[in-house]
Design a protein around this motif. Structure first.
Motif, PDB file in Angstrom:
ATOM      1  N   ILE A  11      44.412  40.846   1.884  1.00  0.00           N
ATOM      2  CA  ILE A  11      43.813  40.477   0.277  1.00  0.00           C
ATOM      3  C   ILE A  11      42.397  40.658   0.622  1.00  0.00           C
ATOM      4  O   ILE A  11      41.904  40.823   1.690  1.00  0.00           O
ATOM      5  CB  ILE A  11      44.240  39.512  -0.193  1.00  0.00           C
ATOM      6  N   ARG A  12      41.574  40.636  -0.211  1.00  0.00           N
ATOM      7  CA  ARG A  12      40.145  40.717  -0.398  1.00  0.00           C
ATOM      8  C   ARG A  12      39.529  39.196  -1.089  1.00  0.00           C
ATOM      9  O   ARG A  12      39.705  38.660  -1.760  1.00  0.00           O
ATOM     10  CB  ARG A  12      39.377  41.520  -1.054  1.00  0.00           C
ATOM     11  N   VAL A  13      39.138  38.249   0.031  1.00  0.00           N
ATOM     12  CA  VAL A  13      38.631  37.238  -0.542  1.00  0.00           C
ATOM     13  C   VAL A  13      36.916  36.603  -0.278  1.00  0.00           C
ATOM     14  O   VAL A  13      36.441  37.226   0.929  1.00  0.00           O
ATOM     15  CB  VAL A  13      39.304  36.148   0.992  1.00  0.00           C
ATOM     16  N   PRO A  14      36.782  36.282  -0.991  1.00  0.00           N
ATOM     17  CA  PRO A  14      35.012  36.326  -1.222  1.00  0.00           C
ATOM     18  C   PRO A  14      34.515  35.243   0.145  1.00  0.00           C
ATOM     19  O   PRO A  14      35.899  34.492  -0.155  1.00  0.00           O
ATOM     20  CB  PRO A  14      34.651  35.291  -2.794  1.00  0.00           C
ATOM     21  N   LEU A  15      33.755  35.660   0.396  1.00  0.00           N
ATOM     22  CA  LEU A  15      33.063  35.079   2.507  1.00  0.00           C
ATOM     23  C   LEU A  15      33.179  33.357   1.770  1.00  0.00           C
ATOM     24  O   LEU A  15      33.651  32.455   2.883  1.00  0.00           O
ATOM     25  CB  LEU A  15      31.823  35.871   2.176  1.00  0.00           C
ATOM     26  N   TYR A  45      35.385  47.095   8.753  1.00  0.00           N
ATOM     27  CA  TYR A  45      37.146  45.852   9.644  1.00  0.00           C
ATOM     28  C   TYR A  45      38.223  46.772   9.453  1.00  0.00           C
ATOM     29  O   TYR A  45      38.567  47.030   8.920  1.00  0.00           O
ATOM     30  CB  TYR A  45      36.945  44.877   8.449  1.00  0.00           C
ATOM     31  N   THR A  46      38.320  46.621  11.148  1.00  0.00           N
ATOM     32  CA  THR A  46      40.362  46.768  11.336  1.00  0.00           C
ATOM     33  C   THR A  46      41.168  46.102  11.403  1.00  0.00           C
ATOM     34  O   THR A  46      42.363  46.819  11.680  1.00  0.00           O
ATOM     35  CB  THR A  46      39.783  48.175  12.662  1.00  0.00           C
ATOM     36  N   MET A  47      40.748  44.830  11.464  1.00  0.00           N
ATOM     37  CA  MET A  47      41.911  44.130  11.291  1.00  0.00           C
ATOM     38  C   MET A  47      41.896  42.562  10.243  1.00  0.00           C
ATOM     39  O   MET A  47      39.986  42.692  10.339  1.00  0.00           O
ATOM     40  CB  MET A  47      41.718  43.017  12.771  1.00  0.00           C
ATOM     41  N   PRO A  48      42.816  42.204   9.635  1.00  0.00           N
ATOM     42  CA  PRO A  48      41.938  41.145   9.045  1.00  0.00           C
ATOM     43  C   PRO A  48      41.756  39.412   9.944  1.00  0.00           C
ATOM     44  O   PRO A  48      42.196  40.008  10.808  1.00  0.00           O
ATOM     45  CB  PRO A  48      43.808  41.011   7.873  1.00  0.00           C
ATOM     46  N   VAL A  49      41.341  39.100   8.578  1.00  0.00           N
ATOM     47  CA  VAL A  49      41.289  37.703   9.299  1.00  0.00           C
ATOM     48  C   VAL A  49      42.082  37.420   8.880  1.00  0.00           C
ATOM     49  O   VAL A  49      42.773  37.247   8.019  1.00  0.00           O
ATOM     50  CB  VAL A  49      40.062  36.768   8.757  1.00  0.00           C
ATOM     51  N   SER A  76      23.599  40.188   7.500  1.00  0.00           N
ATOM     52  CA  SER A  76      23.382  40.258   5.787  1.00  0.00           C
ATOM     53  C   SER A  76      23.958  42.105   5.391  1.00  0.00           C
ATOM     54  O   SER A  76      24.452  42.229   4.296  1.00  0.00           O
ATOM     55  CB  SER A  76      22.505  40.297   5.265  1.00  0.00           C
ATOM     56  N   ASP A  77      23.674  42.955   6.497  1.00  0.00           N
ATOM     57  CA  ASP A  77      24.405  44.330   5.911  1.00  0.00           C
ATOM     58  C   ASP A  77      25.579  44.192   5.966  1.00  0.00           C
ATOM     59  O   ASP A  77      25.830  45.569   5.124  1.00  0.00           O
ATOM     60  CB  ASP A  77      23.921  45.344   7.485  1.00  0.00           C
ATOM     61  N   ILE A  78      26.480  43.803   7.047  1.00  0.00           N
ATOM     62  CA  ILE A  78      27.775  43.618   6.981  1.00  0.00           C
ATOM     63  C   ILE A  78      28.173  42.781   5.194  1.00  0.00           C
ATOM     64  O   ILE A  78      29.139  43.655   4.853  1.00  0.00           O
ATOM     65  CB  ILE A  78      28.333  43.411   8.185  1.00  0.00           C
ATOM     66  N   TYR A  79      27.691  41.794   4.934  1.00  0.00           N
ATOM     67  CA  TYR A  79      27.636  41.116   3.884  1.00  0.00           C
ATOM     68  C   TYR A  79      27.923  42.641   3.112  1.00  0.00           C
ATOM     69  O   TYR A  79      28.590  42.414   1.729  1.00  0.00           O
ATOM     70  CB  TYR A  79      26.979  40.121   4.264  1.00  0.00           C
ATOM     71  N   PHE A  85      33.171  40.644   0.612  1.00  0.00           N
ATOM     72  CA  PHE A  85      35.004  40.097   0.844  1.00  0.00           C
ATOM     73  C   PHE A  85      35.036  40.106   2.085  1.00  0.00           C
ATOM     74  O   PHE A  85      34.887  41.432   2.736  1.00  0.00           O
ATOM     75  CB  PHE A  85      35.059  41.526  -0.105  1.00  0.00           C
ATOM     76  N   LEU A  86      35.727  39.091   2.554  1.00  0.00           N
ATOM     77  CA  LEU A  86      36.187  39.513   3.816  1.00  0.00           C
ATOM     78  C   LEU A  86      37.818  39.906   3.417  1.00  0.00           C
ATOM     79  O   LEU A  86      38.555  39.263   3.162  1.00  0.00           O
ATOM     80  CB  LEU A  86      36.483  38.435   4.491  1.00  0.00           C
ATOM     81  N   PRO A  87      38.479  40.909   4.766  1.00  0.00           N
ATOM     82  CA  PRO A  87      39.846  40.765   4.524  1.00  0.00           C
ATOM     83  C   PRO A  87      40.574  40.271   5.083  1.00  0.00           C
ATOM     84  O   PRO A  87      40.312  39.778   6.417  1.00  0.00           O
ATOM     85  CB  PRO A  87      39.864  42.493   5.567  1.00  0.00           C
TER      86      PRO A  87
END
Length: 186
Positions: A11-15, A45-49, A76-79, A85-87
Protein backbone atom coordinates in the motif's frame (compact mmCIF):
# COMPACT_ATOMS: atom_id res chain seq x y z
CA UNK A 1 -7.67 -19.92 4.44
CA UNK A 2 -4.36 -20.06 2.63
CA UNK A 3 -1.41 -17.85 3.47
CA UNK A 4 -0.76 -14.84 1.24
CA UNK A 5 2.55 -13.01 1.49
CA UNK A 6 2.28 -9.35 2.53
CA UNK A 7 4.18 -8.25 -0.59
CA UNK A 8 1.04 -8.93 -2.66
CA UNK A 9 -0.78 -6.21 -0.71
CA UNK A 10 1.67 -3.30 -0.87
CA UNK A 11 0.00 0.00 0.00
CA UNK A 12 0.97 3.67 -0.41
CA UNK A 13 1.41 5.25 3.02
CA UNK A 14 2.08 8.96 3.67
CA UNK A 15 5.59 9.34 5.08
CA UNK A 16 4.32 11.17 8.18
CA UNK A 17 2.33 8.06 9.19
CA UNK A 18 5.49 5.90 9.24
CA UNK A 19 7.92 5.76 12.15
CA UNK A 20 10.98 3.79 13.19
CA UNK A 21 10.80 1.02 15.76
CA UNK A 22 12.78 1.40 18.99
CA UNK A 23 14.86 -1.77 18.74
CA UNK A 24 16.54 -2.03 15.33
CA UNK A 25 20.25 -2.83 15.80
CA UNK A 26 21.11 -2.55 12.11
CA UNK A 27 23.36 0.24 10.97
CA UNK A 28 24.46 1.30 7.52
CA UNK A 29 27.73 3.16 6.96
CA UNK A 30 27.62 6.48 5.04
CA UNK A 31 29.02 5.01 1.79
CA UNK A 32 26.32 2.34 1.76
CA UNK A 33 23.63 4.94 2.55
CA UNK A 34 24.84 6.92 -0.45
CA UNK A 35 24.63 3.76 -2.54
CA UNK A 36 21.09 3.13 -1.28
CA UNK A 37 20.16 6.70 -2.21
CA UNK A 38 21.64 6.19 -5.68
CA UNK A 39 19.73 2.92 -6.02
CA UNK A 40 16.40 4.48 -5.07
CA UNK A 41 17.09 7.55 -7.22
CA UNK A 42 17.92 5.39 -10.24
CA UNK A 43 15.60 2.40 -9.78
CA UNK A 44 12.87 3.74 -7.53
CA UNK A 45 11.60 1.75 -4.55
CA UNK A 46 11.91 -1.88 -5.61
CA UNK A 47 11.17 -3.29 -2.16
CA UNK A 48 8.42 -2.13 0.19
CA UNK A 49 9.10 -1.11 3.76
CA UNK A 50 7.70 -3.78 6.09
CA UNK A 51 5.54 -2.30 8.85
CA UNK A 52 3.17 -3.16 11.65
CA UNK A 53 0.05 -1.03 11.76
CA UNK A 54 -0.67 0.44 15.21
CA UNK A 55 -4.43 1.10 15.05
CA UNK A 56 -4.56 3.07 18.29
CA UNK A 57 -1.99 5.60 17.09
CA UNK A 58 -2.78 5.31 13.36
CA UNK A 59 0.93 4.80 12.68
CA UNK A 60 2.93 2.28 10.69
CA UNK A 61 5.89 1.03 12.75
CA UNK A 62 8.84 -0.14 10.67
CA UNK A 63 9.86 -3.78 11.01
CA UNK A 64 12.24 -3.77 8.02
CA UNK A 65 13.28 -0.99 5.66
CA UNK A 66 14.30 1.78 8.06
CA UNK A 67 17.10 2.95 5.77
CA UNK A 68 14.80 3.05 2.72
CA UNK A 69 12.47 5.16 4.88
CA UNK A 70 15.39 7.43 5.84
CA UNK A 71 16.23 8.04 2.19
CA UNK A 72 12.80 9.50 1.54
CA UNK A 73 12.83 11.42 4.81
CA UNK A 74 16.27 12.96 4.17
CA UNK A 75 16.18 13.53 0.39
CA UNK A 76 13.59 15.98 -0.88
CA UNK A 77 14.07 14.87 -4.49
CA UNK A 78 12.95 11.35 -3.56
CA UNK A 79 10.12 12.65 -1.37
CA UNK A 80 8.81 14.88 -4.17
CA UNK A 81 9.15 12.23 -6.86
CA UNK A 82 7.22 9.72 -4.71
CA UNK A 83 4.69 12.45 -3.74
CA UNK A 84 5.43 11.75 -0.06
CA UNK A 85 4.20 8.14 -0.17
CA UNK A 86 6.22 5.12 0.91
CA UNK A 87 5.45 1.61 -0.38
CA UNK A 88 4.54 -0.51 2.66
CA UNK A 89 3.81 -4.19 3.20
CA UNK A 90 1.95 -4.71 6.49
CA UNK A 91 2.46 -7.64 8.85
CA UNK A 92 0.28 -8.27 11.88
CA UNK A 93 2.53 -9.73 14.57
CA UNK A 94 3.19 -9.33 18.27
CA UNK A 95 6.17 -7.27 19.46
CA UNK A 96 8.40 -10.31 20.04
CA UNK A 97 7.55 -11.67 16.59
CA UNK A 98 8.26 -8.26 15.01
CA UNK A 99 11.63 -8.09 16.77
CA UNK A 100 12.47 -11.54 15.42
CA UNK A 101 11.35 -10.49 11.93
CA UNK A 102 13.56 -7.39 12.08
CA UNK A 103 16.59 -9.46 13.04
CA UNK A 104 15.93 -12.10 10.38
CA UNK A 105 15.66 -9.42 7.72
CA UNK A 106 18.79 -7.65 8.97
CA UNK A 107 20.94 -10.74 9.40
CA UNK A 108 20.35 -11.60 5.77
CA UNK A 109 22.19 -8.36 4.97
CA UNK A 110 23.96 -5.58 6.84
CA UNK A 111 25.77 -5.35 10.17
CA UNK A 112 24.53 -5.24 13.72
CA UNK A 113 25.53 -2.99 16.55
CA UNK A 114 26.51 -5.35 19.37
CA UNK A 115 25.11 -3.20 22.19
CA UNK A 116 21.75 -2.80 20.45
CA UNK A 117 21.68 -6.50 19.64
CA UNK A 118 22.34 -7.24 23.33
CA UNK A 119 19.40 -5.03 24.25
CA UNK A 120 17.12 -6.98 21.93
CA UNK A 121 18.18 -10.27 23.52
CA UNK A 122 17.49 -8.73 26.95
CA UNK A 123 14.08 -7.44 25.84
CA UNK A 124 13.10 -10.79 24.35
CA UNK A 125 14.21 -12.47 27.60
CA UNK A 126 12.08 -10.03 29.58
CA UNK A 127 9.14 -10.82 27.26
CA UNK A 128 9.52 -14.44 28.39
CA UNK A 129 11.29 -15.87 25.36
CA UNK A 130 13.75 -18.70 25.99
CA UNK A 131 17.25 -18.86 24.58
CA UNK A 132 16.05 -21.67 22.34
CA UNK A 133 13.24 -19.46 20.99
CA UNK A 134 15.68 -16.59 20.41
CA UNK A 135 18.11 -18.97 18.71
CA UNK A 136 15.45 -20.39 16.43
CA UNK A 137 13.77 -17.13 15.50
CA UNK A 138 16.83 -14.89 15.22
CA UNK A 139 19.13 -17.43 13.61
CA UNK A 140 21.67 -17.26 16.41
CA UNK A 141 23.78 -19.90 18.11
CA UNK A 142 23.22 -20.37 21.84
CA UNK A 143 26.79 -19.27 22.64
CA UNK A 144 26.21 -16.04 20.69
CA UNK A 145 23.11 -15.39 22.80
CA UNK A 146 25.13 -16.04 25.96
CA UNK A 147 27.83 -13.57 24.86
CA UNK A 148 25.20 -10.92 24.12
CA UNK A 149 23.64 -11.50 27.54
CA UNK A 150 27.05 -11.08 29.15
CA UNK A 151 27.39 -7.66 27.54
CA UNK A 152 24.27 -6.39 29.28
CA UNK A 153 25.58 -7.60 32.65
CA UNK A 154 22.12 -8.34 34.04
CA UNK A 155 22.12 -11.26 36.45
CA UNK A 156 18.48 -12.08 35.69
CA UNK A 157 19.51 -13.12 32.17
CA UNK A 158 21.59 -15.94 33.63
CA UNK A 159 19.08 -17.31 36.14
CA UNK A 160 18.61 -20.57 34.20
CA UNK A 161 22.30 -21.25 33.58
CA UNK A 162 24.01 -23.83 35.82
CA UNK A 163 27.25 -22.58 37.30
CA UNK A 164 30.00 -24.78 38.72
CA UNK A 165 31.81 -23.95 41.89
CA UNK A 166 35.24 -22.55 41.17
CA UNK A 167 36.18 -22.78 44.85
CA UNK A 168 34.87 -24.34 48.01
CA UNK A 169 34.83 -22.19 51.13
CA UNK A 170 36.92 -23.50 54.02
CA UNK A 171 35.53 -24.11 57.49
CA UNK A 172 38.35 -22.23 59.22
CA UNK A 173 41.52 -20.27 58.44
CA UNK A 174 43.97 -23.07 59.31
CA UNK A 175 44.69 -23.99 55.68
CA UNK A 176 45.41 -20.43 54.50
CA UNK A 177 49.01 -19.96 53.35
CA UNK A 178 50.87 -16.85 52.31
CA UNK A 179 51.71 -16.14 48.67
CA UNK A 180 55.39 -16.83 49.40
CA UNK A 181 54.58 -20.23 50.92
CA UNK A 182 52.37 -21.13 47.96
CA UNK A 183 55.14 -20.23 45.49
CA UNK A 184 57.62 -22.45 47.42
CA UNK A 185 55.33 -25.45 46.95
CA UNK A 186 55.66 -25.22 43.14
Amino acid sequence: MSFESPVYKVIRVPLDKVEANTYNPNSVAPPEMELLYDSIREDGYTMPVVCYYDKERDKYIIVDGFHRYRIMKEHSDIYEREKGFLPVAVIDKTLDQRMASTIRHNRARGNHDVDLMSNIVRELHELGRSDEWISKHLGMELDEILRLKQITGLASLFQNYPFGQSWIPMEDDSDIVSLEEAELEF
